[in-house]
Design a protein around this motif. Sequence first.
Motif, short mmCIF file in Angstrom:
data_model
loop_
_atom_site.label_atom_id
_atom_site.label_comp_id
_atom_site.label_asym_id
_atom_site.label_seq_id
_atom_site.Cartn_x
_atom_site.Cartn_y
_atom_site.Cartn_z
N LEU A 57 81.75 18.94 14.72
CA LEU A 57 80.46 18.41 15.10
C LEU A 57 80.34 16.91 14.89
N LEU A 58 80.50 16.54 13.63
CA LEU A 58 80.35 15.14 13.28
C LEU A 58 81.27 14.91 12.09
N HIS A 59 82.39 14.28 12.37
CA HIS A 59 83.39 14.04 11.33
C HIS A 59 82.98 12.78 10.56
N GLU A 60 83.28 12.74 9.26
CA GLU A 60 82.93 11.58 8.45
C GLU A 60 83.48 10.28 9.07
N ASP A 82 83.86 9.70 12.23
CA ASP A 82 83.05 9.34 13.39
C ASP A 82 81.84 8.54 12.95
N LEU A 83 81.22 9.01 11.87
CA LEU A 83 80.02 8.32 11.41
C LEU A 83 80.36 6.93 10.86
N THR A 84 81.43 6.88 10.06
CA THR A 84 81.86 5.59 9.51
C THR A 84 82.09 4.60 10.65
N GLU A 85 82.79 5.08 11.67
CA GLU A 85 83.12 4.22 12.79
C GLU A 85 81.89 3.75 13.54
N MET A 86 80.95 4.67 13.71
CA MET A 86 79.73 4.32 14.42
C MET A 86 78.98 3.23 13.65
N VAL A 87 78.87 3.40 12.34
CA VAL A 87 78.16 2.42 11.53
C VAL A 87 78.88 1.08 11.59
N ARG A 88 80.21 1.14 11.55
CA ARG A 88 81.00 -0.09 11.60
C ARG A 88 80.84 -0.79 12.94
N SER A 89 80.74 0.02 14.03
CA SER A 89 80.61 -0.61 15.34
C SER A 89 79.26 -1.32 15.44
N ILE A 90 78.32 -0.92 14.61
CA ILE A 90 77.00 -1.55 14.62
C ILE A 90 76.94 -2.74 13.68
N ALA A 91 77.44 -2.56 12.45
CA ALA A 91 77.25 -3.61 11.44
C ALA A 91 78.56 -4.28 11.00
N GLY A 92 79.69 -3.90 11.62
CA GLY A 92 80.96 -4.58 11.35
C GLY A 92 81.35 -4.54 9.88
N ASP A 93 81.94 -5.64 9.41
CA ASP A 93 82.45 -5.68 8.04
C ASP A 93 81.35 -5.78 6.99
N LEU A 94 80.10 -5.81 7.43
CA LEU A 94 79.01 -5.79 6.45
C LEU A 94 78.86 -4.41 5.83
N LYS A 150 73.94 10.50 20.33
CA LYS A 150 75.32 10.97 20.51
C LYS A 150 75.55 12.35 19.93
N TYR A 151 74.86 12.66 18.81
CA TYR A 151 75.18 13.89 18.12
C TYR A 151 74.02 14.88 18.11
N ASN A 152 72.92 14.45 18.74
CA ASN A 152 71.82 15.38 18.91
C ASN A 152 71.30 15.90 17.58
N VAL A 153 71.32 15.04 16.56
CA VAL A 153 70.83 15.49 15.26
C VAL A 153 69.30 15.31 15.21
N GLU A 154 68.71 16.02 14.26
CA GLU A 154 67.27 15.91 14.06
C GLU A 154 67.06 15.05 12.82
N LEU A 155 66.64 13.79 13.05
CA LEU A 155 66.57 12.84 11.95
C LEU A 155 65.48 13.19 10.95
N LEU A 156 65.77 13.00 9.70
CA LEU A 156 64.75 13.16 8.66
C LEU A 156 64.22 11.78 8.30
#
Length: 431
Positions: free
Chosen positions: A355-358, A360-372, A424-430
């Motif tokens: 569903l959502l591999h760790e 994938d999420l790391t990469e997504m966050v990195r693609s948004i905020a880079g080395d920050l 992308k992952y169709n999650v229901e955000l809290l």
Amino acid sequence: QTPESLNILGNTYKTDEWTNATPTILSLTDRKLHKQPNHPLGILRNLIETKFEGMGYTYYNDFEPVVSTHENFDILGFPEDHPGRSKTDTYYINQSTLLRTHTSAHEAECFKTCKTPGYFITADVYRRDAIDRTHYPAFHQIEGARTWSRNEHGNNIVEVIRADLEALPKPNIVVENPSPVFHVDNPKQDNMSEVETELIAAHLKRTIEILVEDIFNRAKEVAIAAGSTDPDLHAPLKARWIEAYFPWTSPSWEIEVWWKGEWLEMCGCGIVKQNVLQNAGITDRIGWAFGIGLERTAMLLFGIPDIRLFWSQDERFLNQFEAGKINNFKPYSKYPGTVRDVAFWLPHVEKDGDLLHENDLTEMVRSIAGDLVENVSLHDEFVHPKTGKKSQCYRINYQSMDRSLTNSEINEYQDQVRQQLSEKYNVELLP
Ligand code: PHE
């Protein structure tokens, strides 16, 4: 989303449903840190090359990181279902092209073209991974290999290898539990005799011990100069050989070195499988290969506390190092980090897992905020006892090496993370 084609180092590649290399990762492919004489990675490469100067090795430092799945996996005999081939572990440009995951991708080519008995390849390699102080999805390796020809030496190949082994210096290392050379579960090659296997294994192990001794003796000096009183620093280095598995070597081992109270895994190696050499058009040679990562070693040699610093373009980092010199890194002011959580319900599916591999999420966050992004980790997980639905909370640590981040800047990243998660992952955000 994914463009129709990618331009990498002057070449254009068609993308397809395998493409997962991100602009962030591709932007690292032209840095060539190992070729910069005043960069810790360049300094370390130089030191190792100098150590083996005049011993029959050719040095390759210019191989580009885009290779075929054939070079990276098939030719080395990786089974079809080897986890290394999966999209969660490897950056694909398209189905048949990827960012090399190891320098072994160039072994066959080097066996084919190298004019000396051995070679060293240094290069940047890429693996999808978590990001933290000791992990980064791009790093560097040195591959070493050496072979002996049966044709040149006729029946004397054994004597030639023995003489080469005896000519090597004997490092001052205490080797604990040296493993048996080969046995049923870590077998020798069919076309090699027991004596040949033992001698090649001894030459391989001695070569790696020489390398390890040199690096760690320098690291000891640096640690002593920095005021460490660890008694191990004044005793001979301790190392041990353990059994390993690589698809293209047999038997295979790994060396571990005792350093600051723990065993560090330093380097994988083994005797090159016959079919691999044959695939490279080599029918008369037998020999060994090893692969060693540079970052971890450079971190302890230079006292660099965070693997991401190697990619820093900050003068305060770069100006601290000088060709041929090993010195302790002096940390410059680090700005405080900010921790943010993102929590959500995963969509309900029968099968758990992809569903959502760790990564994938790391990469997504990195693609948004880079080395920050200092760190992304699964912080909490909950399965609803009645519905069976799963919720997850990921903790993101934002931090800059050289400036303080504003709240509104981080809020913007968080908003993007949340938006992409739900799209992308169709999650229901809290909340
Ligand atoms: N390529 C292997 C790795 O990345 C190391 C290795 C190289 C092992 C050569 C055996 C022979 O882990």
